[in-house]
Structure formats: structure tokens, C-alpha cells
Design an enzyme around this catalytic site. Sequence first.
Site, PDB file in Angstrom:
ATOM      1  N   ASP A  31       0.860  -1.191   0.000  1.00  0.00           N
ATOM      2  CA  ASP A  31       0.000   0.000   0.000  1.00  0.00           C
ATOM      3  C   ASP A  31       0.896   1.240   0.000  1.00  0.00           C
ATOM      4  OD1 ASP A  31      -3.208   0.552   1.055  1.00  0.00           O
ATOM      5  OD2 ASP A  31      -1.776   2.212   1.095  1.00  0.00           O
ATOM      6  N   GLY A  93     -15.485   2.711   4.166  1.00  0.00           N
ATOM      7  CA  GLY A  93     -14.161   3.294   4.007  1.00  0.00           C
ATOM      8  C   GLY A  93     -13.476   2.943   2.707  1.00  0.00           C
ATOM      9  N   GLN A  94     -14.214   2.395   1.735  1.00  0.00           N
ATOM     10  CA  GLN A  94     -13.601   2.023   0.456  1.00  0.00           C
ATOM     11  C   GLN A  94     -13.369   3.269  -0.398  1.00  0.00           C
ATOM     12  OE1 GLN A  94     -15.816  -0.868  -1.818  1.00  0.00           O
ATOM     13  NE2 GLN A  94     -14.190  -1.090  -3.353  1.00  0.00           N
ATOM     14  N   HIS A 100     -10.172  -5.285  -3.075  1.00  0.00           N
ATOM     15  CA  HIS A 100      -8.823  -5.497  -2.533  1.00  0.00           C
ATOM     16  C   HIS A 100      -8.898  -5.924  -1.077  1.00  0.00           C
ATOM     17  CE1 HIS A 100      -9.958  -1.244  -2.217  1.00  0.00           C
ATOM     18  NE2 HIS A 100      -9.295  -1.195  -1.080  1.00  0.00           N
TER      19      HIS A 100
HETATM   20  P1  AMP Z   1      -9.509   1.471   0.452  1.00  0.00           P
HETATM   21  O1  AMP Z   1      -9.505   2.805   1.130  1.00  0.00           O
HETATM   22  O2  AMP Z   1      -9.876   0.325   1.333  1.00  0.00           O
HETATM   23  O3  AMP Z   1     -10.321   1.514  -0.835  1.00  0.00           O
HETATM   24  O4  AMP Z   1      -8.011   1.175   0.073  1.00  0.00           O
HETATM   25  C1  AMP Z   1      -7.370   1.743  -1.037  1.00  0.00           C
HETATM   26  C2  AMP Z   1      -5.914   1.734  -0.714  1.00  0.00           C
HETATM   27  O5  AMP Z   1      -5.195   1.921  -1.908  1.00  0.00           O
HETATM   28  C3  AMP Z   1      -5.482   2.849   0.246  1.00  0.00           C
HETATM   29  O6  AMP Z   1      -4.969   2.266   1.439  1.00  0.00           O
HETATM   30  C4  AMP Z   1      -4.409   3.600  -0.545  1.00  0.00           C
HETATM   31  O7  AMP Z   1      -3.327   4.003   0.252  1.00  0.00           O
HETATM   32  C5  AMP Z   1      -3.999   2.572  -1.572  1.00  0.00           C
HETATM   33  N1  AMP Z   1      -3.446   3.106  -2.809  1.00  0.00           N
HETATM   34  C6  AMP Z   1      -3.931   4.113  -3.567  1.00  0.00           C
HETATM   35  N2  AMP Z   1      -3.169   4.292  -4.663  1.00  0.00           N
HETATM   36  C7  AMP Z   1      -2.177   3.364  -4.606  1.00  0.00           C
HETATM   37  C8  AMP Z   1      -1.071   3.037  -5.439  1.00  0.00           C
HETATM   38  N3  AMP Z   1      -0.814   3.682  -6.589  1.00  0.00           N
HETATM   39  N4  AMP Z   1      -0.253   2.028  -5.051  1.00  0.00           N
HETATM   40  C9  AMP Z   1      -0.487   1.364  -3.899  1.00  0.00           C
HETATM   41  N5  AMP Z   1      -1.524   1.614  -3.077  1.00  0.00           N
HETATM   42  C10 AMP Z   1      -2.360   2.603  -3.413  1.00  0.00           C
END
Ligand code: AMP
Length: 114
Positions: A31, A93-94, A100
Site C-alpha cells: 500500500d 471506508g472504500q 482489494h
Molecule cells: P480502500 O480505502 O480500502 O479503498 O483502500 C485503497 C488503498 O489503496 C489505500 O490504502 C491507498 O493508500 C492505496 N493506494 C492508492 N493508490 C495506490 C497506489 N498507486 N499504489 C499502492 N496503493 C495505493
Amino acid sequence: MSPDCLFCKIVAGTIPANRVYEDELSIGFPDINPQAPTHILIIPKQHIASQAKAVSEDTALFGHLMAAAAEIARNQKLERGYRIVVNTGDEGGQTVNHLHLHLLGGRRMGWPPG
Ligand code: AMP
Ligand code: ZN
């Protein structure tokens, strides 16, 4: 492949990510904003917008993602324990609408989660 989806672009390789895990159905990568010493995202290569979209045909894929998470946890030496989180929908919180699993470890987790 959903053209405007960030994680589809990571699967396609047009946005870079350090693949700590890959198989025919899924990838795992760190992440970008880690919430624990180890914070890996596990995603299907297929675009599924969220856990809420799961249907019976997805049963094997969801099981596959859980098994991938366990393999990554072993590779990352998380034998003391870890947490898997699947944020779902706005109140859940998505923020990225491609399914994922968050694999979090390397520190003691609190309960209840925030
Ligand atoms: P969620 O908030 O559960 O939808 O998780 C999305 C996650 O994606 C967050 O924890 C972000 O930090 C992560 N994220 C967003 N862009 C990237 C990226 N380019 N590479 C890796 N993680 C990312
Ligand atoms: Zn996608």
C-alpha cells in the site's frame, strides 16, 4: 479491465507497483500509504468493483484471494498474527472501487477498528 480503474492500471502495468506476489488470478503489492509495518494489498486481476458485488460464481476467486493472503503473510514472516480488512462501500471506508484485501501486520492491532 475497467478503463478508469486505478488497480486495473496496476494489473496492466501502466501504473507501477512492486509485485511482492503474483499468480494467474491475483497480485499483491505494498500500500502506498501504509497503516502498519507490513501493509500489502491483494487484488484480483479481474475487475470486481467491491466485495458487495460478489456472486456465487466468484466463490473460488474469493477463496483464492484468501489463500494468496495467507501465502504472502508467511512470506512476510507475520507468524505473530495479522489482520485482513476488506473496506466495502462509502461507509465501509472504500476509496478504490476494485476489490482489494488489506493485509496488515507487524504491530498489535486494536479492537474495535475505527
Ligand atoms: P480502500 O480505502 O480500502 O479503498 O483502500 C485503497 C488503498 O489503496 C489505500 O490504502 C491507498 O493508500 C492505496 N493506494 C492508492 N493508490 C495506490 C497506489 N498507486 N499504489 C499502492 N496503493 C495505493
Ligand atoms: Zn479495476
